[in-house]
Design a protein around this motif. Structure first.
Motif, PDB file in Angstrom:
ATOM      1  N   VAL A   1      29.608  44.366  11.750  1.00 11.58           N
ATOM      2  CA  VAL A   1      29.779  45.644  11.052  1.00 11.58           C
ATOM      3  C   VAL A   1      30.324  46.706  12.003  1.00 11.58           C
ATOM      4  CG1 VAL A   1      28.548  47.545   9.937  1.00 11.58           C
ATOM      5  CG2 VAL A   1      28.045  45.192   9.286  1.00 11.58           C
TER       6      VAL A   1
ATOM      7  N   PRO B   1      25.364  40.047  12.356  1.00  7.82           N
ATOM      8  CA  PRO B   1      25.800  40.972  11.293  1.00  7.82           C
ATOM      9  C   PRO B   1      25.995  42.399  11.795  1.00  7.82           C
ATOM     10  CG  PRO B   1      24.058  39.552  10.482  1.00  7.82           C
ATOM     11  CD  PRO B   1      24.139  39.316  11.956  1.00  7.82           C
TER      12      PRO B   1
ATOM     13  N   ILE C   1      34.038  48.488  11.637  1.00  5.96           N
ATOM     14  CA  ILE C   1      34.173  49.949  11.542  1.00  5.96           C
ATOM     15  C   ILE C   1      35.067  50.475  12.665  1.00  5.96           C
ATOM     16  CG2 ILE C   1      32.918  52.130  11.790  1.00  5.96           C
ATOM     17  CD1 ILE C   1      30.565  50.836  10.394  1.00  5.96           C
TER      18      ILE C   1
END
Length: 311
Positions: free
Chosen positions: A284, A280, A288
């Motif tokens: 992420v 995770p 981004i």
């Protein structure tokens, strides 16, 4: 005939140099395996500085414009640096709580400071997303050489960039020495020195920036070809730090063991790591980075051409 002593094995008639090289390979692989690194990943990390440099030099010879772009701001290498800094920050902060629960407050404090420092560095790498969202340079940044919202390019008597370069060398030498001391010396597996020490396979990654800065002392300042390789050397250091922080993350994870009817908090043993626990955070950071990279061309800003007080 086989002779053994001090845990070592030597075969009669064997070539000493070949045995020594085989022993080093096995030691490197065994050391990395204690942190859950497979053989392929171990050697990919070990040879990454050389292979990536070969690719860059080949592109410089065959496709010089592409070489310049690849190492320029807002291009792949810098975005990889940003992703590395951000991931290091996230993993460091994820390791604070288990370090505290494991009775290691000093290590937890260092991890917290490290996470905040790498968040700051990630922001500085992309001028705090100025070229992502296209906002004007705030007032007070008149001394910035790029006219952008970052601190490391200020030119007002004190040179933050010089301090940063010095810190890079200190980190490179320090992490290399720590790896050799804690991984090869007689250090307890549950020692904080051993937990903080990066795998031996990452030593070339840490020494890359040291070698680059040393050679830079003899390279003319206007030699742009060599100067652009700074981005590559920094990327190697960030890759080494990423591997080091992942090892710390696994080392401080608690394990529940029945001891006299009670649970005991201990270091996780040498077992297969569930890499999905870090997935995770990696996703992420990747999302981004990709979103920022895709938005940057549409912001209307280019490096050194930010609107505002700096122009």
């Amino acid at each position: 005939m086989v002779q053994t002593w001090s845990g070592a094995t030597e075969r009669a008639g064997a070539v000493p140099g070949r045995d020594r090289r085989a022993g080093l390979r096995e030691q490197l692989e065994h050391d990395a395996a204690t942190d859950g690194f497979g053989r392929r990943l171990t050697w990919n990390l070990f040879w990454l500085p050389l292979t990536s440099l070969a690719v860059l030099l080949a592109s410089a010879v065959v496709f010089r414009p592409e070489y310049d772009k690849m190492l320029h701001e807002d291009w792949p290498v810098e975005w990889a640096q940003f992703a590395g800094c951000l991931f290091i920050c996230v993993v460091a902060l994820m390791s604070v709580r288990p370090a505290l629960r494991g009775g290691r407050p000093l290590l937890a404090g260092l991890l917290l400071l490290s996470g905040l420092a790498w968040f700051f560095l990630a922001g500085e790498e992309i001028s705090w997303a100025q070229r992502v969202f296209g906002f004007a340079t705030p007032g007070g940044f008149e001394g910035n050489r790029q006219a952008e919202a970052n601190l490391h390019n200020f030119d007002s008597g004190f040179d933050p960039e010089a301090v940063f370069r010095g810190l890079q060398v200190v980190i490179g030498l320090g992490m290399s020495a720590l790896a050799l001391y804690a991984r090869l010396g007689r250090v307890r597996p549950d020692s904080s020195w051993r937990i903080a020490a990066p795998p031996l396979c990452t030593v070339p990654l840490f020494l890359t920036i040291v070698g680059y800065r040393f050679l830079g002392l003899f390279v003319p300042e206007g030699f742009g070809f060599y100067g652009r390789l700074q981005e590559w050397a920094e990327f190697c250091q960030y890759a080494g730090l990423t591997a080091a922080l992942v090892c710390v993350y696994w080392a401080v994870q608690p394990q529940t063991e029945p001891v006299g009817g009670r649970a005991r908090h201990a270091l996780r043993p040498r077992a297969r790591r569930d890499w999905r626990r870090l997935l995770p955070a990696a996703v992420v950071v990747l999302v981004i980075t990709l979103v920022f990279a895709l938005l940057t061309p549409f912001s209307g800003l280019i490096p050194g051409n930010a609107p505002g007080q700096g122009n």
